[in-house]
Design a protein around this motif. Sequence first.
Motif, short mmCIF file in Angstrom:
data_model
loop_
_atom_site.label_atom_id
_atom_site.label_comp_id
_atom_site.label_asym_id
_atom_site.label_seq_id
_atom_site.Cartn_x
_atom_site.Cartn_y
_atom_site.Cartn_z
N GLY A 154 22.64 21.00 36.11
CA GLY A 154 22.11 20.11 35.08
C GLY A 154 22.61 20.49 33.71
N VAL A 158 17.64 21.75 30.34
CA VAL A 158 16.85 20.83 31.16
C VAL A 158 15.84 21.56 32.04
N GLY A 159 16.03 22.85 32.32
CA GLY A 159 15.07 23.59 33.13
C GLY A 159 15.65 24.25 34.36
N THR A 288 22.90 12.99 30.33
CA THR A 288 22.08 12.06 31.11
C THR A 288 22.86 11.61 32.34
N LEU A 308 19.15 18.46 38.11
CA LEU A 308 18.21 18.15 37.04
C LEU A 308 18.97 17.44 35.93
N SER A 309 18.33 16.44 35.32
CA SER A 309 19.00 15.74 34.24
C SER A 309 17.97 15.07 33.35
N TYR A 310 18.48 14.38 32.33
CA TYR A 310 17.63 13.62 31.43
C TYR A 310 17.81 12.13 31.71
N GLU A 318 13.24 11.54 29.27
CA GLU A 318 12.43 12.13 30.33
C GLU A 318 13.31 12.99 31.21
N ARG A 319 12.71 13.98 31.85
CA ARG A 319 13.44 14.83 32.79
C ARG A 319 13.32 14.26 34.20
N ILE A 321 14.50 15.15 38.47
CA ILE A 321 14.97 16.16 39.43
C ILE A 321 15.14 15.49 40.78
N ARG A 337 10.20 12.38 38.36
CA ARG A 337 9.92 12.85 37.01
C ARG A 337 9.41 14.30 37.09
N THR A 339 8.11 17.75 34.32
CA THR A 339 7.92 18.34 33.00
C THR A 339 7.85 19.86 33.15
#
Length: 365
Positions: A154, A158-159, A288, A308-310, A318-319, A321, A337, A339
Motif C-alpha cells: 500500500g 496507510v497502515g 489511491t 491497503l489503499s485510500y 477513506e482507507r 483493505i 473499509r 480505520t
Amino acid sequence: MHAIEEYNPSRILIDPITQLKYIETDQYQYRKRLLSLMRYLRDRETTVVGTLTTRSDDSGNWPEDAESLSDGLLDLTNGAAGRRFEVKKHRGLGQEAGTHGLEIRAQGLEVYPRIAPQQRTTPFDPNVLTSGNDSLDALLGGGIREGSVTFISGPSGVGKTTTGTQFLHGVASQGKTTLGFLFEESTDQFSYRAEKLGTPVGDLVDRGLLELHGIEPLVRSPEEFAQLVLDAVERRDPEVVLIDGIAGYKMSIRGADMQLVRRLHTLTRTLKQRDISVIITDEVGRVTGVESPTSAGASYLADNVVFLSYVEQAGGMERMIGVLKKRLGDFDNQFHRFTIEDAQGLQLHGPFETAPDITRGLFDE
C-alpha cells in the motif's frame, strides 16, 4: 631470500606483488623472476599471499601473469553496491559462486556469504496462524498458513506496519516466538506507536515472545542482513518473521529491482523451508486505487497479498483493505473499509457494497 632463510616463515605477504614489475628491465624478466620466486617458495612449502591493484585502463598483461601463477584468486571491489567479495579461483577445493558481502569494521574484515536455500526434507502440512483480529482473520479465510510469504502492500501512511504488527501480536499472544526487522523506524518508535494503538508489544518483548531489530539499510549489505536474520532464527526458532520496509531493504542492496527480487527470493525461500511465516510490508507509489499488487515485480514471491489503499469519496479519503491473492485456502474477495484508532488499532467496518471504480480509487454511494 635472506629474510626467508633467516626467519623460515610459514606465510608471506607481498603487498603489492606488482611492485616486482618495476625492478625488472622488461616484461619477460619480470615474469621470469616471478616464476623463480614462486618455485622457490613452493619448494619451501610457504604460503604466499600477494595483493595487486586492477584498473579499468590497464593495458599491460601483468594481472593475467599473476592470475596464471596463483592457486587462488580473491577479487575485492568497492562500487555502487558497496564492498563485495568474490572467489574467482581456488585450485583443488572449489568455491561458492557469485559475489558476497564484505565489510571492514573496527574488529577487522567481515565476510557474509550469499545464502543458498536447501530442498525441503519435511512433509508440507501447514497450520493456520491467526492475527487475533477476528475481522482481519475472516478477510483472510481464517488466517495465513504456516511457512507462507505474505506481502502487505500500500501507499505511505496507510497502515501497513500496523497490520503487520497485528500479526506479530496475535501469534506472540498465543505463546509463539516472533521476530521483527525494522528498516523504517527504531524499535523504540515502533513499540511506542504500537502501544498507542492498543497493541502491547512491550509486554511481549519482556516475556521473550517478540524480538525486535532496528536495521540501518546503508550500513549492512543484503548478505549481512540475511545472516542477521538466520542467526536470530537459529537462536529463537520463531513462527513469524516480519520485514518492515522493503524500500529500506532495497537501499541496502543498492541495485536494480531484479536484484531485490532475487535476494528476497533466496531469503524468503530459506525461511519457508523452516516452516517460518514471512510478512513483508511493501510501499507502492500510487496513493489511491490498485495499480500493482507489489513494487519491483515481487508479487510472484507472495503466497498472500493483503492490499491497503485510500479511496476518494466526496472530497475526503477513506482507507480500504482487501486480499488480492491467497495460494492456500479461500478468502473474502471484497474490499472493506477500515480505520486505525487510538487504543483500538486496526478496525474493519464491512465491505464497500457497490463500488465499480474502487480499484481506481473512487467510490460514490
